[in-house]
Scaffold this motif. Structure first.
Motif, short mmCIF file in Angstrom:
data_model
loop_
_atom_site.label_atom_id
_atom_site.label_comp_id
_atom_site.label_asym_id
_atom_site.label_seq_id
_atom_site.Cartn_x
_atom_site.Cartn_y
_atom_site.Cartn_z
N MET A 7 0.81 -1.22 0.00
CA MET A 7 0.00 0.00 0.00
C MET A 7 0.85 1.27 0.00
O MET A 7 0.36 2.36 -0.30
N GLY A 8 2.11 1.15 0.32
CA GLY A 8 2.98 2.31 0.36
C GLY A 8 3.76 2.54 -0.92
O GLY A 8 4.65 3.42 -0.95
N ASP A 9 3.44 1.80 -1.98
CA ASP A 9 4.20 1.91 -3.23
C ASP A 9 3.29 2.24 -4.41
O ASP A 9 2.73 1.34 -5.04
N PRO A 10 3.16 3.52 -4.75
CA PRO A 10 2.30 3.91 -5.87
C PRO A 10 2.99 3.77 -7.23
O PRO A 10 2.35 4.00 -8.26
N GLU A 11 4.27 3.40 -7.25
CA GLU A 11 5.00 3.41 -8.53
C GLU A 11 4.44 2.43 -9.56
O GLU A 11 4.38 2.77 -10.75
N PRO A 12 4.00 1.20 -9.17
CA PRO A 12 3.44 0.32 -10.20
C PRO A 12 2.26 0.96 -10.94
O PRO A 12 2.15 0.81 -12.17
N ALA A 13 1.38 1.64 -10.22
CA ALA A 13 0.26 2.32 -10.88
C ALA A 13 0.77 3.45 -11.77
O ALA A 13 0.26 3.66 -12.87
N GLY A 14 1.79 4.18 -11.29
CA GLY A 14 2.38 5.24 -12.10
C GLY A 14 2.98 4.70 -13.39
O GLY A 14 2.83 5.31 -14.47
N LYS A 15 3.63 3.54 -13.31
CA LYS A 15 4.20 2.92 -14.50
C LYS A 15 3.11 2.47 -15.46
O LYS A 15 3.26 2.56 -16.69
N GLY A 16 1.99 1.98 -14.91
CA GLY A 16 0.87 1.58 -15.76
C GLY A 16 0.33 2.76 -16.55
O GLY A 16 0.02 2.65 -17.75
N ILE A 17 0.22 3.91 -15.89
CA ILE A 17 -0.25 5.13 -16.56
C ILE A 17 0.69 5.48 -17.70
O ILE A 17 0.26 5.77 -18.82
N VAL A 18 1.98 5.47 -17.42
CA VAL A 18 2.97 5.84 -18.44
C VAL A 18 2.93 4.87 -19.62
O VAL A 18 3.03 5.28 -20.78
N ALA A 19 2.72 3.59 -19.34
CA ALA A 19 2.62 2.62 -20.44
C ALA A 19 1.45 2.96 -21.36
O ALA A 19 1.58 2.91 -22.59
N LEU A 20 0.30 3.33 -20.77
CA LEU A 20 -0.87 3.68 -21.59
C LEU A 20 -0.69 5.00 -22.32
O LEU A 20 -1.30 5.23 -23.36
N LEU A 21 0.13 5.89 -21.77
CA LEU A 21 0.43 7.15 -22.46
C LEU A 21 1.33 6.94 -23.67
O LEU A 21 1.36 7.76 -24.58
N SER A 22 2.09 5.85 -23.66
CA SER A 22 3.09 5.62 -24.69
C SER A 22 2.46 5.10 -25.98
O SER A 22 1.26 4.84 -26.05
N ASP A 23 3.32 4.93 -26.98
CA ASP A 23 2.86 4.41 -28.28
C ASP A 23 2.78 2.89 -28.30
O ASP A 23 2.53 2.31 -29.36
N PHE A 24 2.98 2.24 -27.15
CA PHE A 24 2.95 0.79 -27.11
C PHE A 24 1.53 0.23 -27.00
O PHE A 24 1.33 -0.98 -27.01
N PHE A 25 0.52 1.13 -26.87
CA PHE A 25 -0.88 0.72 -26.90
C PHE A 25 -1.62 1.54 -27.97
O PHE A 25 -2.59 2.23 -27.67
N PRO A 26 -1.17 1.46 -29.23
CA PRO A 26 -1.71 2.36 -30.26
C PRO A 26 -3.16 2.08 -30.64
O PRO A 26 -3.84 2.97 -31.15
N MET A 27 -3.65 0.87 -30.41
CA MET A 27 -5.00 0.50 -30.81
C MET A 27 -5.84 0.06 -29.62
O MET A 27 -6.78 -0.72 -29.76
N THR A 28 -5.51 0.56 -28.43
CA THR A 28 -6.24 0.20 -27.22
C THR A 28 -6.99 1.43 -26.71
O THR A 28 -6.38 2.45 -26.41
N THR A 29 -8.31 1.32 -26.63
CA THR A 29 -9.11 2.42 -26.09
C THR A 29 -10.34 1.84 -25.39
O THR A 29 -10.78 0.73 -25.69
N GLY A 30 -10.87 2.58 -24.42
CA GLY A 30 -12.02 2.11 -23.65
C GLY A 30 -11.68 0.96 -22.72
O GLY A 30 -12.57 0.26 -22.24
N GLU A 31 -10.40 0.78 -22.45
CA GLU A 31 -9.95 -0.38 -21.66
C GLU A 31 -9.71 0.01 -20.21
O GLU A 31 -9.45 1.18 -19.89
N ILE A 32 -9.78 -0.98 -19.32
CA ILE A 32 -9.41 -0.81 -17.90
C ILE A 32 -8.31 -1.81 -17.59
O ILE A 32 -8.53 -3.02 -17.68
#
Length: 256
Positions: free
Chosen positions: A219-244
């Motif tokens: 619970m004291g480590d927010p970095e995995p969630a931060g990395k997930g956000i950055v991954a979705l911001l990147s071009d590595f999910f070019p055809m992914t939308t409406g996803e959770i």
């Protein structure tokens, strides 16, 4: 070696404390080559102080997502600073105290409306305010949810607000897809952030992860969630939308 956000311009909301998921998203984004601009409300000076702990300087803009004047001026302020945007992070949520903590059946509509406006409708408001800036081949909008398919203890009207957020993300993905603007969410496990601490009985809710998470959840480590956000911001999910995307140690998949 360049990062996965090299040269991209990213707007990030919700940096309140160093424990904020948004702070770690900003940190990782900068480490991956992004130019980051932050928004804050109601205390921009607090965010400015926390922003000094980021790897690189980041300008802070005051933005109340329920204030149309703030939303209308955002485009100009961001354009002056960065010129355009490639990504937006929505890390905004709020419910009045009488909408939380076991008061679900007695919460007045005014409090429910506030929770819905700030926590769900603001995803549309923020995205539309930033839309004119995402003209360089589209962009990526990433929000934060807390798995709304379940009724969580103490979470009360933030649950329906998150459900509305999840639906809003899908509809934005539908309507902005033709402009190559993607809209996705990270569903993070419980973290000891300032927002979490404002929920009465939050430790009862979080204790689920002690017994149900197949991976050891910190619970004291927010970095995995931060990395997930950055991954979705990147071009590595070019055809992914409406996803959770779940960043919760696997609790969402466990039956018992």
């Amino acid at each position: 070696m360049s990062g996965i956000l090299e040269g991209k311009n990213i707007l990030i909301t919700g940096v309140l404390m160093e424990s904020s998921i948004a702070f770690h998203a900003a940190k990782v984004a900068q480490e991956q080559g992004a130019n980051v601009i932050l928004t804050a409300f109601p205390r921009p000076t607090l965010t400015e102080r926390i922003a000094r702990k980021l790897p690189k300087p980041a300008k802070v803009i005051e933005l109340d997502v329920t204030n149309q004047e703030h939303l209308d001026r955002l485009e100009g302020l961001v354009r002056d600073e960065l010129g355009s945007l490639d990504g937006v992070v929505h890390s905004i949520g709020f419910a009045p105290q009488d909408a939380l903590g076991g008061n679900f059946l007695n919460t007045p509509f005014e409090s429910v409306a506030t929770a819905m406006h700030v926590s769900a409708f603001s995803l549309k408001s923020l995205t539309m305010a930033c839309r004119p800036l995402m003209t360089n081949g589209g962009g990526s909008v990433v929000g934060l949810t807390f798995d709304a398919q379940f009724a969580w203890p103490q979470y009360d009207w933030m649950g329906p607000a998150k459900a509305a957020l999840e639906a809003t993300s899908r509809y934005l993905g539908r309507d902005l897809g033709p402009e190559n603007i993607r809209c996705n969410l990270i569903s993070a496990g419980p973290l000891a952030s300032m927002a979490a601490k404002s929920i009465p009985g939050f430790t009862d809710l979080a204790s689920v992860w002690d017994t149900r998470s197949p991976m050891k959840w910190d619970m004291g480590d927010p970095e995995p969630a931060g990395k997930g956000i950055v991954a979705l911001l990147s071009d590595f999910f070019p055809m992914t939308t409406g996803e959770i995307i779940h960043v919760d140690g696997g609790v969402h998949m466990m039956g018992a």
